[in-house]
Design a protein around this motif. Structure first.
Motif, short mmCIF file in Angstrom:
data_model
loop_
_atom_site.label_atom_id
_atom_site.label_comp_id
_atom_site.label_asym_id
_atom_site.label_seq_id
_atom_site.Cartn_x
_atom_site.Cartn_y
_atom_site.Cartn_z
N THR A 1 0.92 -1.05 -0.08
CA THR A 1 -0.07 -0.07 0.08
C THR A 1 0.89 1.33 -0.02
N MET A 2 0.53 2.22 -0.68
CA MET A 2 1.37 3.55 -1.08
C MET A 2 0.33 4.65 -0.91
N TRP A 3 0.92 5.36 0.15
CA TRP A 3 0.22 6.95 0.31
C TRP A 3 -1.34 6.84 0.56
N ILE A 4 -1.64 5.97 1.43
CA ILE A 4 -3.36 5.84 1.22
C ILE A 4 -3.85 6.11 2.63
N SER A 5 -2.85 6.10 3.74
CA SER A 5 -3.48 6.15 5.12
C SER A 5 -4.16 7.61 5.27
N THR A 6 -3.91 8.47 4.61
CA THR A 6 -4.56 9.90 4.59
C THR A 6 -6.05 9.91 3.50
N ASP A 7 -6.12 9.03 3.20
CA ASP A 7 -7.41 8.97 2.04
C ASP A 7 -8.37 7.91 2.58
N VAL A 8 -8.13 7.14 3.31
CA VAL A 8 -9.17 6.11 3.79
C VAL A 8 -9.71 6.20 5.08
N GLU A 9 -10.87 6.20 5.39
CA GLU A 9 -11.59 6.36 6.54
C GLU A 9 -10.97 5.13 7.57
N TRP B 1 -2.76 24.49 5.96
CA TRP B 1 -2.93 24.20 4.37
C TRP B 1 -2.71 25.71 3.89
N GLY B 2 -2.05 25.66 2.85
CA GLY B 2 -1.97 26.77 1.93
C GLY B 2 -3.19 27.18 1.09
N GLU B 3 -3.22 28.12 0.39
CA GLU B 3 -4.42 28.32 -0.70
C GLU B 3 -4.56 27.21 -1.56
N ASP B 4 -3.36 26.80 -1.99
CA ASP B 4 -3.45 25.85 -3.05
C ASP B 4 -2.99 24.59 -2.65
N GLY B 5 -3.22 23.41 -3.44
CA GLY B 5 -2.81 22.22 -3.34
C GLY B 5 -3.79 21.19 -2.88
N ILE B 6 -3.50 20.01 -2.82
CA ILE B 6 -4.42 18.94 -2.75
C ILE B 6 -5.20 18.74 -1.52
N ARG B 7 -4.52 19.14 -0.23
CA ARG B 7 -5.34 18.80 0.88
C ARG B 7 -6.27 20.04 0.87
N ARG B 8 -6.03 21.21 0.46
CA ARG B 8 -7.01 22.23 0.40
C ARG B 8 -8.25 21.83 -0.14
N ARG B 9 -8.27 21.12 -1.39
CA ARG B 9 -9.23 20.62 -2.29
C ARG B 9 -9.97 19.56 -1.53
N VAL B 10 -9.13 18.40 -1.20
CA VAL B 10 -10.04 17.32 -0.90
C VAL B 10 -9.96 16.96 0.78
N GLY B 11 -9.21 17.51 1.44
CA GLY B 11 -9.04 17.11 2.87
C GLY B 11 -8.33 16.01 2.99
N MET B 12 -8.06 15.37 4.32
CA MET B 12 -7.68 14.32 4.61
C MET B 12 -8.05 13.44 5.81
N HIS B 13 -7.60 12.40 5.83
CA HIS B 13 -7.92 11.59 7.25
C HIS B 13 -6.81 11.53 8.03
N GLY C 1 -9.23 11.39 12.48
CA GLY C 1 -10.68 11.38 11.73
C GLY C 1 -10.42 12.28 10.44
N TRP C 2 -11.29 12.54 9.73
CA TRP C 2 -11.76 13.39 8.69
C TRP C 2 -11.46 14.80 8.85
N HIS C 3 -10.46 15.63 8.26
CA HIS C 3 -10.43 17.13 8.39
C HIS C 3 -10.56 17.69 6.83
N ASP C 4 -11.69 18.36 6.73
CA ASP C 4 -11.94 19.33 5.58
C ASP C 4 -10.87 20.27 5.47
N GLU C 5 -10.43 20.68 6.40
CA GLU C 5 -9.44 22.11 6.21
C GLU C 5 -8.63 22.06 7.64
N SER C 6 -7.69 22.88 7.40
CA SER C 6 -6.63 23.23 8.63
C SER C 6 -6.00 24.42 8.40
N PRO C 7 -5.63 25.26 9.55
CA PRO C 7 -5.30 26.59 9.37
C PRO C 7 -4.04 26.73 8.71
#
Length: 162
Positions: free
Chosen positions: A42-50, A109-121, A101-107
């Motif tokens: 498994t590669m780079w998935i822990s932040t994308d699965v519940e 995270w920059g204005e751009d980037g994947i996490r700002r768009r999709v969040g992370m677990h 758990g799931w985070h839709d945003e974080s203070p």
């Protein structure tokens, strides 16, 4: 070798890079019989699965006895919605580290980037490591691969025992 991803978009990208078989599927409910593979990665998935623990259990299920599981991805301590990256390469950990758990945003995270768009677990380190403490697995090694001064990634190697 079989590639599996939940994202149809990721599979489309993968098809431009491999001729091997690719499948759309859920890593917590793999579409393979028990003891099907000698190796699972498994590669780079822990932040994308519940359910990261569910991913590890499923990977162990599809391994043959003696098979190897390799997990490589985001270091739970030094990445996530709780991290502030300083310009000098150091990192500041915010007390929200324990908020799993799931985070839709974080203070942080920059204005751009994947996490700002999709969040992370976020999976705190204890939860991440405890996912491997199942009767059918024996942990062989943890590794913080070379790279930046503060580790960005964490790798685990475990073996199916029964």
């Amino acid at each position: 070798m079989i590639g599996l991803d939940y994202s149809a978009d990721q599979l489309r990208r993968a098809r431009t890079r491999t001729d091997g078989p690719l499948m759309r599927g859920d890593a917590t409910a793999l579409p393979f019989p028990d003891a099907s593979f000698d190796t699972a990665v498994t590669m780079w998935i822990s932040t994308d699965v519940e359910d990261f623990g569910g991913v590890v259990r499923e990977a162990a299920r599809v391994l043959r006895p003696g098979g190897v599981l390799v997990v490589y991805g985001v270091h739970p301590c030094f990445n996530g919605p709780h991290m502030f990256f300083n310009e000098d390469g150091s990192r500041l950990v915010h007390p929200t580290y324990r908020q799993r758990g799931w985070h839709d945003e974080s203070p942080f995270w920059g204005e751009d980037g994947i996490r700002r768009r999709v969040g992370m677990h976020h999976v705190p380190l204890a939860d991440f490591l405890n996912a491997f403490l199942i009767p059918s697995l024996s942990i062989e090694r943890f590794e913080e691969p070379d790279g930046p001064e503060v580790p960005h990634a964490l790798a685990v190697r475990a073996r199916r025992t029964s």
